[in-house]
Write a protein that holds these residues in place. Sequence first.
Motif, mmCIF file in Angstrom:
data_model
loop_
_atom_site.group_PDB
_atom_site.id
_atom_site.type_symbol
_atom_site.label_atom_id
_atom_site.label_comp_id
_atom_site.label_asym_id
_atom_site.label_seq_id
_atom_site.Cartn_x
_atom_site.Cartn_y
_atom_site.Cartn_z
ATOM 1 N N MET A 1 78.362 -3.024 86.338
ATOM 2 C CA MET A 1 79.184 -2.237 87.237
ATOM 3 C C MET A 1 78.447 -2.052 88.565
ATOM 4 S SD MET A 1 80.675 1.509 86.573
ATOM 5 C CE MET A 1 80.662 2.657 87.888
ATOM 6 N N ILE A 2 79.148 -2.247 89.632
ATOM 7 C CA ILE A 2 78.575 -2.096 90.962
ATOM 8 C C ILE A 2 78.675 -0.631 91.375
ATOM 9 C CG2 ILE A 2 78.799 -2.739 93.382
ATOM 10 C CD1 ILE A 2 79.916 -5.417 92.401
ATOM 11 N N LYS A 3 77.550 -0.052 91.768
ATOM 12 C CA LYS A 3 77.521 1.338 92.206
ATOM 13 C C LYS A 3 77.788 1.371 93.706
ATOM 14 C CE LYS A 3 74.424 2.593 88.538
ATOM 15 N NZ LYS A 3 73.059 2.914 88.158
ATOM 16 N N GLU B 1 70.884 -6.197 98.264
ATOM 17 C CA GLU B 1 70.520 -6.517 96.888
ATOM 18 C C GLU B 1 69.868 -5.316 96.216
ATOM 19 O OE1 GLU B 1 68.383 -10.234 94.585
ATOM 20 O OE2 GLU B 1 68.225 -10.074 96.746
ATOM 21 N N THR B 2 70.320 -5.005 95.007
ATOM 22 C CA THR B 2 69.699 -3.969 94.185
ATOM 23 C C THR B 2 69.423 -4.588 92.816
ATOM 24 O OG1 THR B 2 71.704 -3.071 93.162
ATOM 25 C CG2 THR B 2 71.126 -2.229 95.358
ATOM 26 N N ASP B 3 68.975 -3.777 91.882
ATOM 27 C CA ASP B 3 68.739 -4.265 90.521
ATOM 28 C C ASP B 3 70.047 -4.635 89.831
ATOM 29 O OD1 ASP B 3 66.049 -3.884 90.829
ATOM 30 O OD2 ASP B 3 66.052 -1.897 89.884
ATOM 31 N N ASP B 4 71.162 -4.048 90.284
ATOM 32 C CA ASP B 4 72.445 -4.225 89.609
ATOM 33 C C ASP B 4 73.371 -5.257 90.234
ATOM 34 O OD1 ASP B 4 71.835 -2.183 87.745
ATOM 35 O OD2 ASP B 4 72.381 -0.674 89.234
ATOM 36 N N PHE B 5 73.188 -5.580 91.520
ATOM 37 C CA PHE B 5 74.152 -6.478 92.161
ATOM 38 C C PHE B 5 73.560 -7.079 93.435
ATOM 39 C CE2 PHE B 5 74.786 -2.384 94.140
ATOM 40 C CZ PHE B 5 74.872 -2.717 95.479
ATOM 41 N N VAL B 6 74.269 -8.076 93.946
ATOM 42 C CA VAL B 6 73.980 -8.656 95.261
ATOM 43 C C VAL B 6 75.283 -8.631 96.045
ATOM 44 C CG1 VAL B 6 73.251 -10.706 96.525
ATOM 45 C CG2 VAL B 6 72.198 -10.179 94.318
ATOM 46 N N ALA B 7 75.222 -8.116 97.267
ATOM 47 C CA ALA B 7 76.401 -8.069 98.134
ATOM 48 C C ALA B 7 76.138 -8.962 99.333
ATOM 49 C CB ALA B 7 76.676 -6.631 98.588
ATOM 50 N N TYR B 8 77.079 -9.821 99.645
ATOM 51 C CA TYR B 8 76.981 -10.723 100.773
ATOM 52 C C TYR B 8 77.940 -10.250 101.847
ATOM 53 C CZ TYR B 8 74.564 -13.644 97.427
ATOM 54 O OH TYR B 8 73.676 -14.116 96.502
ATOM 55 N N PRO B 9 77.423 -9.675 102.933
ATOM 56 C CA PRO B 9 78.304 -9.153 103.995
ATOM 57 C C PRO B 9 79.142 -10.256 104.630
ATOM 58 C CG PRO B 9 76.092 -8.286 104.217
ATOM 59 C CD PRO B 9 76.029 -9.381 103.203
ATOM 60 N N TYR B 10 80.352 -9.903 104.925
ATOM 61 C CA TYR B 10 81.278 -10.770 105.656
ATOM 62 C C TYR B 10 81.792 -9.950 106.819
ATOM 63 C CZ TYR B 10 85.336 -13.619 106.775
ATOM 64 O OH TYR B 10 86.250 -14.386 107.439
ATOM 65 N N ILE B 11 81.411 -10.353 108.022
ATOM 66 C CA ILE B 11 81.741 -9.549 109.192
ATOM 67 C C ILE B 11 82.777 -10.253 110.018
ATOM 68 C CG2 ILE B 11 80.767 -8.561 111.288
ATOM 69 C CD1 ILE B 11 78.107 -8.324 109.715
ATOM 70 N N GLY C 1 83.119 -9.048 89.771
ATOM 71 C CA GLY C 1 83.158 -9.227 91.211
ATOM 72 C C GLY C 1 83.952 -8.114 91.864
ATOM 73 N N MET C 2 83.612 -7.851 93.126
ATOM 74 C CA MET C 2 84.299 -6.803 93.853
ATOM 75 C C MET C 2 84.212 -7.108 95.338
ATOM 76 S SD MET C 2 83.373 -2.760 94.006
ATOM 77 C CE MET C 2 83.609 -2.610 92.252
ATOM 78 N N THR C 3 85.268 -6.808 96.055
ATOM 79 C CA THR C 3 85.235 -6.861 97.508
ATOM 80 C C THR C 3 85.191 -5.422 97.994
ATOM 81 O OG1 THR C 3 86.519 -8.905 97.552
ATOM 82 C CG2 THR C 3 86.432 -7.639 99.586
ATOM 83 N N TYR C 4 84.204 -5.113 98.826
ATOM 84 C CA TYR C 4 83.971 -3.766 99.330
ATOM 85 C C TYR C 4 84.255 -3.773 100.830
ATOM 86 C CZ TYR C 4 81.294 0.434 100.572
ATOM 87 O OH TYR C 4 80.890 1.650 101.051
ATOM 88 N N TYR C 5 85.109 -2.884 101.292
ATOM 89 C CA TYR C 5 85.465 -2.791 102.703
ATOM 90 C C TYR C 5 84.898 -1.486 103.263
ATOM 91 C CZ TYR C 5 88.907 -6.319 101.413
ATOM 92 O OH TYR C 5 89.522 -7.443 100.926
ATOM 93 N N SER D 1 85.826 3.902 103.063
ATOM 94 C CA SER D 1 85.645 2.599 102.436
ATOM 95 C C SER D 1 86.594 2.487 101.251
ATOM 96 C CB SER D 1 84.199 2.425 101.964
ATOM 97 O OG SER D 1 83.869 3.412 101.031
ATOM 98 N N TYR D 2 86.822 1.280 100.831
ATOM 99 C CA TYR D 2 87.587 1.038 99.612
ATOM 100 C C TYR D 2 87.147 -0.290 99.035
ATOM 101 C CZ TYR D 2 90.786 -2.068 102.178
ATOM 102 O OH TYR D 2 91.316 -3.083 102.921
ATOM 103 N N ASN D 3 87.530 -0.523 97.812
ATOM 104 C CA ASN D 3 87.126 -1.767 97.166
ATOM 105 C C ASN D 3 88.275 -2.347 96.354
ATOM 106 O OD1 ASN D 3 86.226 0.675 95.542
ATOM 107 N ND2 ASN D 3 86.281 -0.903 93.977
ATOM 108 N N ARG D 4 88.165 -3.631 96.089
ATOM 109 C CA ARG D 4 89.130 -4.367 95.279
ATOM 110 C C ARG D 4 88.377 -5.104 94.184
ATOM 111 N NH1 ARG D 4 93.611 -2.182 96.934
ATOM 112 N NH2 ARG D 4 94.354 -2.788 98.983
ATOM 113 N N ASP D 5 88.879 -4.999 92.988
ATOM 114 C CA ASP D 5 88.270 -5.706 91.863
ATOM 115 C C ASP D 5 88.565 -7.192 91.997
ATOM 116 O OD1 ASP D 5 87.115 -6.431 89.491
ATOM 117 O OD2 ASP D 5 88.680 -5.586 88.219
ATOM 118 N N ARG D 6 87.544 -8.009 91.947
ATOM 119 C CA ARG D 6 87.672 -9.468 92.042
ATOM 120 C C ARG D 6 87.047 -10.128 90.813
ATOM 121 N NH1 ARG D 6 91.491 -9.302 95.652
ATOM 122 N NH2 ARG D 6 90.842 -8.898 97.778
ATOM 123 N N SER D 7 86.973 -9.398 89.707
ATOM 124 C CA SER D 7 86.354 -9.927 88.492
ATOM 125 C C SER D 7 87.199 -11.037 87.895
ATOM 126 C CB SER D 7 86.180 -8.819 87.458
ATOM 127 O OG SER D 7 85.321 -7.824 87.948
ATOM 128 N N GLY D 8 86.529 -11.945 87.243
ATOM 129 C CA GLY D 8 87.200 -13.016 86.530
ATOM 130 C C GLY D 8 86.917 -12.893 85.047
#
Length: 97
Positions: A1-3, A87-97, A52-56, A40-47
């Motif tokens: 789970m992404i915090k 990057e944290t112990d739980d996830f990696v987020a790749y910014p899209y600007i 997976g999640m998109t965070y805005y 902010s808000y997020n969308r679940d992008r899990s498969g």
Amino acid sequence: MIKLHDVYKEIFSRINALPYNVYDELVENAQWPFIRIDYSYNRDRSGKNYDGMTYYQYIHVFSVYKGRKEVLEITDMINEALLEKIETDDFVAYPYI
């Protein structure tokens, strides 16, 4: 789970390193120019086989300078501060600007 709080803390930390006041609330008598990290808000992008999640994150720049020059310069600085992955112990987020 992404915090989400961990993502937000890293975004705030990176932007707070810039030479401007940074807020996450409305502040009376703020010194101009300033940056506000808004909602902010997020969308679940899990498969089926992955999480997976998109965070805005909405970020606003306020200035009393006539024209857009100062706002665009500060926005460029924000974009540069957020280019590297988060990057944290739980996830990696790749910014899209």
